[in-house]
Scaffold this active site. Structure first.
Site, mmCIF file in Angstrom:
data_model
loop_
_atom_site.group_PDB
_atom_site.id
_atom_site.type_symbol
_atom_site.label_atom_id
_atom_site.label_comp_id
_atom_site.label_asym_id
_atom_site.label_seq_id
_atom_site.Cartn_x
_atom_site.Cartn_y
_atom_site.Cartn_z
ATOM 1 N N GLU A 426 0.829 -1.187 0.000
ATOM 2 C CA GLU A 426 0.000 0.000 0.000
ATOM 3 C C GLU A 426 0.878 1.257 0.000
ATOM 4 O O GLU A 426 1.750 1.413 0.846
ATOM 5 C CB GLU A 426 -0.870 -0.038 1.272
ATOM 6 C CG GLU A 426 -1.538 1.257 1.587
ATOM 7 C CD GLU A 426 -2.031 1.312 3.043
ATOM 8 O OE1 GLU A 426 -1.820 0.333 3.791
ATOM 9 O OE2 GLU A 426 -2.609 2.332 3.402
ATOM 10 N N ASP A 503 -0.419 -1.107 5.996
ATOM 11 C CA ASP A 503 -0.155 -0.537 7.316
ATOM 12 C C ASP A 503 -0.991 -1.236 8.379
ATOM 13 O O ASP A 503 -2.092 -1.695 8.111
ATOM 14 C CB ASP A 503 -0.522 0.954 7.326
ATOM 15 C CG ASP A 503 0.475 1.765 6.515
ATOM 16 O OD1 ASP A 503 1.585 1.247 6.272
ATOM 17 O OD2 ASP A 503 0.125 2.894 6.126
ATOM 18 N N ASP A 505 -3.004 -0.335 10.485
ATOM 19 C CA ASP A 505 -4.044 0.548 11.036
ATOM 20 C C ASP A 505 -5.370 0.260 10.338
ATOM 21 O O ASP A 505 -5.454 -0.643 9.509
ATOM 22 C CB ASP A 505 -3.630 2.016 10.886
ATOM 23 C CG ASP A 505 -3.424 2.392 9.410
ATOM 24 O OD1 ASP A 505 -3.835 1.598 8.521
ATOM 25 O OD2 ASP A 505 -2.843 3.450 9.149
ATOM 26 N N ASP A 507 -7.074 1.796 8.062
ATOM 27 C CA ASP A 507 -7.084 1.905 6.603
ATOM 28 C C ASP A 507 -6.433 0.682 5.970
ATOM 29 O O ASP A 507 -6.914 0.143 4.980
ATOM 30 C CB ASP A 507 -6.332 3.166 6.154
ATOM 31 C CG ASP A 507 -7.176 4.409 6.380
ATOM 32 O OD1 ASP A 507 -8.408 4.257 6.543
ATOM 33 O OD2 ASP A 507 -6.596 5.511 6.417
#
Ligand code: 2B7
Length: 639
Positions: A426, A503, A505, A507
């Site tokens: 990403e 990541d 997180d 998202d």
């Protein structure tokens, strides 16, 4: 050698036969691993099932004994005990020692189930350290035992019993000289026994595991037969219609069919001939499919759902969402194909087609609402197929000569798929770090930007028009949409591992979910074959004032670290994204096969992701990463 007197020329050939089985066990039972081992049980059970099919046996007991042997017992007629006219020994001994005993004692339509066509008992005997058989027949009890297939003595009368008590009981212990391991895998045995009773609704099979630590006791009986089978296959899925069931026979061929539509985007059609699972399909399946397609197209035209100018639905369209079991009994089945599991008899196609035509029409004439629901499944599939065909032509014409449509892929040097990996990363900055950090010999990096398209929501042409998705399809090299465009070919896959790297997180979790949904919908085979992984970059790095730093992959690890270093001073760095790691750190934590943690994605994870995506359609709340991970396979250090 107690049976020595009987040993003439006939017996020498018997010994040669048994020796051939021991020399090449794989030829008879497939392998000498755990599959082959379980096969021994199936061979013996199949003979008892044949006795059921002949109309004389209602119960079979299968017992895994504490000493590692197995006992199979049926209440059939009992194997005939009289001297066989040409062999000069009892029929029982012939069954257990001669490789071509199949059908010798049987009525015309007898030989119906099972793999080895009647030689199963002799094969199992040859591969057993010890085997004994007890027959109850004509008010008498008979017994004979063998070692590695050789009789220890002729069949002997050992007692009496009630005249109406009849049956056969076989106990055998697999020979450790032949098998790598001699411990039976009971899960596989149980599911096979369960399958057997779905196909034989009058039969009860009692399974007992008496081995210490494995104790189990289960009765398999499915009086509802194939309907119950379809119901079990569809468990937990949303149904689109009732279970449709019909059976009939013609030209000595018996046909039984049960099917139901569920709200999934695939078909699941199982075929059996004489209770043998026909993995490779064959004429019975073709007969069913062809007729079903014709009938649904006729209905769709009568109802005006297909207009005069419209093309017919394809077979794949009309089977979208179908779960079906088609079981035939054929007096002279012929099997072909790679694994001899494809039914070849053309008459099976004709008979199944005729019976299917009548059965399906009978049901849908009476249930027009359900008919409409089923046609709606076909309609959905057809729309997607057409959009996809269009998109594919567009895409192919754009990208015929390159497998990197927008120049983002940093491919690896190796062209040996088995050692290659591709990381879908990403963001461009993390992508950049990864390109520097990787082992360029075998690791390819494909950066993707932001959130890829929500594939559940978007129409197929949009999905395939999406740049990120095009890059992935082209990089993988194996096409897409197995079962629709029929373009997918897993053998063309360029990488053994496809690793999603996002990541740690919310998202990142959302992107994981979208990617999994995409793989599930368009390339489920990649997941099923275990090619899809999720990388787990660390969340923290803790470093004491003195000493080595340590990567921590979740909050629990951080808590543990805190406890272990109580009183010491240390620093904790939190990685907000992959981009914050320098190439060396990225290599050490996420790319290096020696130290990284990869989670292999299972199809259940992807189904869940797809459900989450569906659930979240139109909302703004991203699913929590935990939600996926809670259901992912246990983390494994991938070395
Ligand atoms: C082709 C051979 C294998 N056989 C018979 C008759 C009954 C029968 C069997 C069996 C496994 C473990 C308990 C036929 C068929 C031999 O010929 S094998 N039952 N059960 C079995 O193997 N169970 C038979 C005609 C008249 N009377 C008996």
């Amino acid at each position: 050698m107690a049976a020595k007197d009987n040993y003439g020329a006939e017996n020498i050939s018997i010994l040669e036969g048994l020796e051939a089985v021991r020399k090449r066990p794989g030829m008879y039972i497939g392998s000498v691993g755990s599959r082959g081992l379980n096969h021994l049980i199936y061979e013996i059970v199949d003979n008892a099932v044949d006795e059921h099919l002949a109309g004389f046996c209602s119960e079979i007991n299968v017992t895994l004994n504490p000493d590692g042997s197995v006992t199979v017992e049926d209440n059939g007629r009992g194997i005939p005990t009289a001297k066989h006219p040409t062999a000069g020994v009892s029929a029982v001994e012939v069954v257990f020692t001669i490789l071509h005993a199949g059908g010798k004692f049987s009525d015309d339509t007898y030989k119906i189930s099972g793999g080895l066509h009647g030689v199963g008992s002799a094969v199992v005997n040859a591969l057993s350290k010890e085997l004994s058989v007890e027959v109850k027949r004509d008010g008498k009890v008979f017994f004979q035992s063998y070692k590695q297939g050789k009789p220890l003595a002729p069949l002997k009368e050992t007692g009496i019993c009630a005249k109406k008590t009849t049956g056969t009981k076989v106990t055998f212990a697999p020979d450790p000289e032949i098998f790598e391991k001699t411990e039976f895998k009971s899960d596989a045995v149980r599911s096979r026994l369960h399958e057997t009773v779905y196909l034989n609704p009058g039969l009860t099979i009692h399974f007992t595991d008496k081995r210490p630590g494995f104790e189990a006791d289960e009765v398999f009986h499915e009086p509802e037969g194939l309907s119950a089978y379809v119901k079990a296959l569809n468990e937990g899925k949303e149904t689109v219609c009732d279970i449709v069931r019909f059976s009939d026979s013609a030209d000595d061929i018996e046909v039984e069919v049960a099917f139901q539509f569920v709200d999934v985007f695939e078909e699941n059609i199982l075929g059996f001939c004489n209770t043998i699972f026909t993995q490779e399909g064959g004429s019975h399946i073709t007969g069913f499919k062809t007729k079903f397609t014709t009938v649904i197209n006729q209905y769709a035209r009568e109802l005006g759902i297909l207009k005069e100018k419209d093309a017919n639905f394809t077979g794949t369209d009309v089977r979208n969402g179908m779960t079906a079991v088609i079981a035939v009994k054929h007096p002279d089945p012929r099997f072909e194909g790679q694994t001899k599991t494809k039914l070849d008899n053309p008459d099976a196609a004709t008979v199944v087609a005729n019976i299917t035509g009548i059965g399906v029409t009978h049901f849908f004439d009476k249930n027009p609402e359900q008919l409409k629901a089923v046609i709606e499944c076909a309609n959905k599939s057809a729309k997607i197929r057409k959009a996809e065909e269009k998109a594919k032509t567009n895409m192919l014409s754009k990208s015929k000569f390159s497998f990197d449509s927008n120049g983002k892929l940093a491919n690896c040097e190796s062209r040996k798929a088995s050692e290659c990996e591709i990381f879908i990363v990403e963001g461009d900055s993390a992508g950049g770090s990864a390109k520097t950090a990787r082992n360029r010999a075998t690791q390819a990096i494909l950066p993707i930007r932001g959130k890829i398209l929500n594939v559940e929501k978007a129409s197929i042409d949009k999905v395939l028009g999406n740049a990120e998705i095009q890059s992935m399809i082209l990089a993988f090299g194996c096409g897409f949409m197995e079962g629709y465009g029929n373009d997918f070919d897993i053998d063309k896959l360029r990488y053994d591992k496809i690793v999603i790297m996002t990541d740690a997180d919310v998202d990142g979790a959302h992107i994981d979910t979208l990617l999994l949904t995409f793989f599930y919908r368009f390339m489920p085979e990649l997941i099923k074959a275990g090619h899809i992984y999720i990388a787990t970059p660390p969340l923290y790095r803790a470093k004491p004032k003195k000493g080595e730093g340590e990567y921590l992959y979740d909050d629990r690890a951080l808590e543990k670290y805190r406890q272990e270093h109580e009183g010491e001073s240390f620093e904790v760095q939190r990685y907000k994204g992959l981009g914050e790691m320098d190439p060396e750190q990225l290599w050490e934590t996420t790319l290096n096969p020696e130290t990284r943690i990869l989670k292999q994605v299972e199809i259940e994870d992807a189904i869940l992701a797809s459900k989450v995506t569906e659930m979240l359609m139109g909302t703004e709340v991203p699913p929590r990463r935990d939600f996926i991970y809670a259901h992912a396979d246990e983390a494994e250090i991938d070395a």
